[in-house]
Design an enzyme around this catalytic site. Sequence first.
Site, mmCIF file in Angstrom:
data_model
loop_
_atom_site.group_PDB
_atom_site.id
_atom_site.type_symbol
_atom_site.label_atom_id
_atom_site.label_comp_id
_atom_site.label_asym_id
_atom_site.label_seq_id
_atom_site.Cartn_x
_atom_site.Cartn_y
_atom_site.Cartn_z
ATOM 1 N NE ARG A 85 -2.347 -1.211 3.453
ATOM 2 C CZ ARG A 85 -1.963 -0.690 4.394
ATOM 3 N NH1 ARG A 85 -1.865 0.737 4.313
ATOM 4 N NH2 ARG A 85 -1.330 -1.249 5.613
ATOM 5 C CE1 TYR A 213 0.516 -5.871 -1.713
ATOM 6 C CE2 TYR A 213 -0.971 -3.978 -0.875
ATOM 7 C CZ TYR A 213 -0.187 -5.115 -0.642
ATOM 8 O OH TYR A 213 -0.304 -5.632 0.599
ATOM 9 C CE LYS A 222 -6.359 -3.778 4.189
ATOM 10 N NZ LYS A 222 -6.814 -3.985 5.770
ATOM 11 C CG HIS A 242 -7.356 -2.991 9.782
ATOM 12 N ND1 HIS A 242 -6.246 -2.631 9.878
ATOM 13 C CD2 HIS A 242 -7.369 -4.212 8.682
ATOM 14 C CE1 HIS A 242 -5.253 -3.314 9.207
ATOM 15 N NE2 HIS A 242 -6.129 -4.238 8.656
ATOM 16 C CB SER A 264 -0.968 -3.996 7.897
ATOM 17 O OG SER A 264 -2.237 -3.129 7.585
ATOM 18 C CB CYS A 266 0.178 -6.905 13.823
ATOM 19 S SG CYS A 266 1.516 -5.465 13.463
ATOM 20 C CG ASP A 293 -7.603 -7.252 6.545
ATOM 21 O OD1 ASP A 293 -7.074 -7.029 7.721
ATOM 22 O OD2 ASP A 293 -7.840 -6.570 5.525
ATOM 23 N NE ARG A 383 -0.058 -8.658 1.934
ATOM 24 C CZ ARG A 383 -0.828 -8.294 2.935
ATOM 25 N NH1 ARG A 383 -1.945 -8.829 3.266
ATOM 26 N NH2 ARG A 383 -0.382 -7.116 3.443
HETATM 27 C C1 OXD Z 1 -3.342 -4.804 5.082
HETATM 28 C C2 OXD Z 1 -3.894 -5.805 4.699
HETATM 29 O O1 OXD Z 1 -2.289 -4.029 4.529
HETATM 30 O O2 OXD Z 1 -4.831 -6.544 5.008
HETATM 31 O O3 OXD Z 1 -3.634 -4.363 6.314
HETATM 32 O O4 OXD Z 1 -3.412 -6.199 3.569
HETATM 33 MN MN MN Z 2 -5.409 -5.418 6.708
#
Ligand code: OXD
Ligand code: MN
Length: 600
Positions: A85, A213, A222, A242, A264, A266, A293, A383
Amino acid sequence: MNARTKDLPAATPGTSGSTLQALNDWIAEVAALTRPDAIHWCDGGDAENAALIAAMEADGTLIRLNEDTNPRSWLHRSHPEDVARVEHLTLVCTPDRDEAGPNNHWMPPAEAHAKIDALFDGCMRGRTMYVIPYCMGPIDSPLSRCGVEVTDSPYVVANMRIMTRMGAPALARIEREGTFVKGLHSIGELDPSRRWIMHFPHELSIKSYGSGYGGNALLGKKCHALRIASHQARSEGWLAEHMLILGVENPQGETHYIAAAFPSACGKTNLAMLIPPEGYREAGWKIWTIGDDICWMRPGPDGRLYAINPEAGFFGVAPGTSKKSNPNALASIQADTIFTNVGVTADGQPWWEGIGNDQVPATDWRGEPHDPAVRPAAHPNSRFTVSARRCPSWSPMAEDPQGVPISAIVFGGRRASLVPLVFEARDWTHGVLVGASMGSETTAAATGAVGVMRRDPMAMKPFCGYNFADYFAHWLSFDKPGAKLPKVFHVNWFRKGAAGRFLWPGFGDNLRVLEWMIDRVKGKAGVVETPIGGLPVQEELDLEGLVLSEEARRVLFGFDREGWQAEFDGIGEFLDGYGERMPARLKAEWGRIQGELQGS
Ligand code: OXD
Ligand code: MN
């Protein structure tokens, strides 16, 4: 494929009624601006997907992985400068700058449209424009919302098919409701200097240019489900967060649902798919995954918060995913998966650092022979995209149109020092302050420095579509007569000791902490009161079978008054940065705790 040339009028297949006129008009307008060679309305079906995949395999956008070990799975290598991002290029364009707040980059809507439309002008010449109707959330849920993404990237179409309920049923719902979020996306030239991710919350629209991306290009995720939805949620009385959602089933067969916000990369996916430690498994504990998420919640008729996961798949971080860290994720991605920017073995198996197998990567994420001295095999933000239905712990309740009742909300960050393993907020107001004060070290999910501590309130710093001060006021507003709000907790799985090693084992053992939370919800456990909230009475948190050093016990369950005084000074400065707009109730709560910390 249902392709149309640009000379044909853009018309929704099979519909001529007035409900979809706005959609048809918008598609015609977008086509006039972007000038695609063809327009394809996505039906979301298998034949369409197979044709798209075949075309992407033929032009090298997708590389087929080993069909024996990873059936129907693909590798995509992105442009090397398009891997995460881009927060500095992500804008919230409201008429009034203060509405977007200091937490967002802002541009006046007219200027923003002009800037990005200049990039869109003619950008789809020689390309097909795909029209993707999608629904965020179960197709028949009153909590769900629809959108339409227009894109020139077949990779985006294939990912949206996994991540959302896409195609004919979504189009039918749009026709019924007559409203949808408009998302216009083009990969453009994939040039970082010609890249913007813009949001127009008042117009319910998104424009994204120059990136393929996930977080920038899969607009349902998002852009829609967090930035635009948070704005909608505020005016409609719900929350777009989130957060992962999981169910904890105890040996008596009773399930409590927990929503948890972590920044993100974590560990949301790992927690959402947790496998209980052996003793717990034998006793009959189970974890059910609802989402990893995003969580949309709103008060139900009984005053409790009910939550749905608006997504239908996982766009998870690959590195570190192993049999030890997340066996359910590993099982999910054994087939029908799109991998982006991972390494690959000589026999075509996906590979990443921390996968925990004895395979050797032959090629790195840039398609070059792997040399660990040059770069990791997998990009740190590589990913996997996979349907949630493939997950062994996927809960049937994830499809429940009413959502699941939330018993506890958990906030957490990546904090090497100060923050104990778990504490409980005194009440809702304190819980909102705990979420608003969250800090965490940055990760590879966004471009920029990694490992720098920053304030990331409720893990929404990159995703809240309006001023944080108004967002906290919105959170506070749920505390009203008749509300039966969840308890609020804060956790830190990432505390390190003097030797720089993690003190808490994490992963499956995190269930011990969740069990304690549920005991608190049921009134079965006490707390040690401190100014920052209630710490567990150590004997009431099941540590059986764990070897924790004396340092770990002291630090994980301890309270460092001086350290917290300094932390609260920082939190105060952060809240003050929002000026008069910051709710007085939150400032008063901060003042109360600051006073207690100072011993007054
Ligand atoms: C983020 C994702 O960047 O979930 O938070 O991809
Ligand atoms: Mn996320």
